[in-house]
Motif scaffolding. Structure first.
Motif, mmCIF file in Angstrom:
data_model
loop_
_atom_site.group_PDB
_atom_site.id
_atom_site.type_symbol
_atom_site.label_atom_id
_atom_site.label_comp_id
_atom_site.label_asym_id
_atom_site.label_seq_id
_atom_site.Cartn_x
_atom_site.Cartn_y
_atom_site.Cartn_z
ATOM 1 N N ARG A 179 0.839 -1.206 0.000
ATOM 2 C CA ARG A 179 0.000 0.000 0.000
ATOM 3 C C ARG A 179 0.871 1.252 0.000
ATOM 4 O O ARG A 179 1.821 1.360 0.775
ATOM 5 C CB ARG A 179 -0.874 -0.043 1.260
ATOM 6 N N ASP A 222 -2.266 6.376 0.016
ATOM 7 C CA ASP A 222 -3.468 5.583 -0.281
ATOM 8 C C ASP A 222 -3.918 5.649 -1.733
ATOM 9 O O ASP A 222 -5.050 5.288 -2.065
ATOM 10 C CB ASP A 222 -4.634 5.993 0.630
ATOM 11 N N CYS A 256 -3.381 0.453 -3.553
ATOM 12 C CA CYS A 256 -3.452 -0.592 -2.533
ATOM 13 C C CYS A 256 -3.629 -1.933 -3.246
ATOM 14 O O CYS A 256 -4.678 -2.192 -3.850
ATOM 15 C CB CYS A 256 -4.605 -0.351 -1.562
#
Length: 317
Positions: A303, A307, A310
């Motif tokens: 990840r 963000d 992922c």
């Protein structure tokens, strides 16, 4: 004179095997050798004719592996402490990988189906088949079937074990009997009956989750394995022997193939954001962007810290 010649001719026929007189019988080959192993040319009919008595069937195992890479594939049918039929599977593509262990509830009739196959072909006596020296494969995998019986009511042990090795001399054309038995056992595995899964390292289940404090050795074992992620038409593959200086990812786009490499910078023994993990490893890619890697449930997660990406990988080996 004629009577004397007839007598001589009958005597000659008897001595040369031409006539079997009442009370005389042909010589049978012994079933066993001096080591109590069957003859190499023993037939299925002879195996079926050996007298043996067992109590209830309490467990069955199928094992395959141990080749050059040391892979493990194990299926076990057993009863839990409450007497319920259960199946446990253990799998790893290499001996250095942590095992993936899963437990399922099983249908009670699976014991009956396997016992019928055992009795039909007298499989418990097959453990006395001799080793086949002619088909030795150096560093080759081995395969075996194990059966547990409770023979306490027949004067035997409460846990009597019989094992059939595929490396023994199996009667000609009879491997299908063993394969059918293994397939029947495997048919009892149903994903809807899965009740638990986890990683096993050095003989013990590794406890995972947000409230755990895994050691560096456990973290390395959790990361090990053959991992695959399919995302938006691209396949990502990690083949890991544990946590090393880098995490290398093969990226496959038909027909192209490339590799991404991430440098390990630190192991943090704390949960990462909202993830169900008690640890995470900090990484940097070739563009100096920050990433993390951790396990969540039975998946390996790669990840980016912002963000924006992922990737979730499943263990395939």
């Amino acid at each position: 004179m004629k009577r004397h010649n007839l007598y001589n001719r009958l005597l000659l026929m008897i001595l040369t095997g031409g006539v079997l007189m009442p009370g005389l019988s042909s010589c049978k080959k012994p079933l066993y050798d001096s080591n109590h192993k069957f003859r190499k040319d023993v037939t299925l009919e002879e195996l079926r004719g050996v007298e043996v008595s067992h109590g209830p069937l309490t467990g069955v195992q199928y094992s395959h592996g141990g080749g050059m890479q040391g892979d493990t594939n194990l299926i076990e049918l057993y009863r839990d402490k409450d007497g319920r039929a259960m199946i446990r599977t253990s799998h790893a593509a290499e001996h250095s990988f942590s095992l993936i262990e899963k437990e399922y509830t099983a249908d009670e009739q699976l014991f009956d189906a396997l016992r019928e196959r055992i009795d039909r072909n007298n499989l418990s006596v097959w453990e006395d088949l001799p080793f086949d020296e002619e088909h030795i494969a150096l560093d080759g995998p081995s395969t075996s079937i194990g059966m547990y019986f409770d023979d306490s009511e027949t004067g035997g042990y409460r846990r009597e074990y019989c094992r059939i090795s595929y490396d023994n001399v199996i009667p000609e054309g009879r491997y299908e009997i063993l394969n059918e038995f293994a397939e029947t056992l495997q048919s009892g595995i149903r994903e809807e009956n899965l009740i638990s899964s986890g990683f096993v390292y050095d003989g013990s289940r590794i406890v995972t989750g947000r409230d755990t404090d895994n050691t560096d050795m456990e973290i390395s074992a959790l990361v090990s394995g053959y991992w695959v992620c399919n995302d938006s038409g691209t396949q990502y593959i990690i083949y890991s022997y544990g946590l090393r200086d880098t995490v290398d990812v093969d990226v496959i786009n038909d027909p192209g193939r490339s590799e991404m490499s991430y440098t390990v910078t630190d192991t943090i023994h704390e949960p990462y954001k909202d993830a169900d993990t008690g640890w995470h490893v900090l990484l940097r890619d070739e563009n100096d962007s920050e990433w993390v890697i951790y396990t969540e449930g039975m998946q390996l997660v790669l990840r980016r810290t912002d963000d924006s990406v992922c990737l979730r990988f499943d263990r395939r080996g």
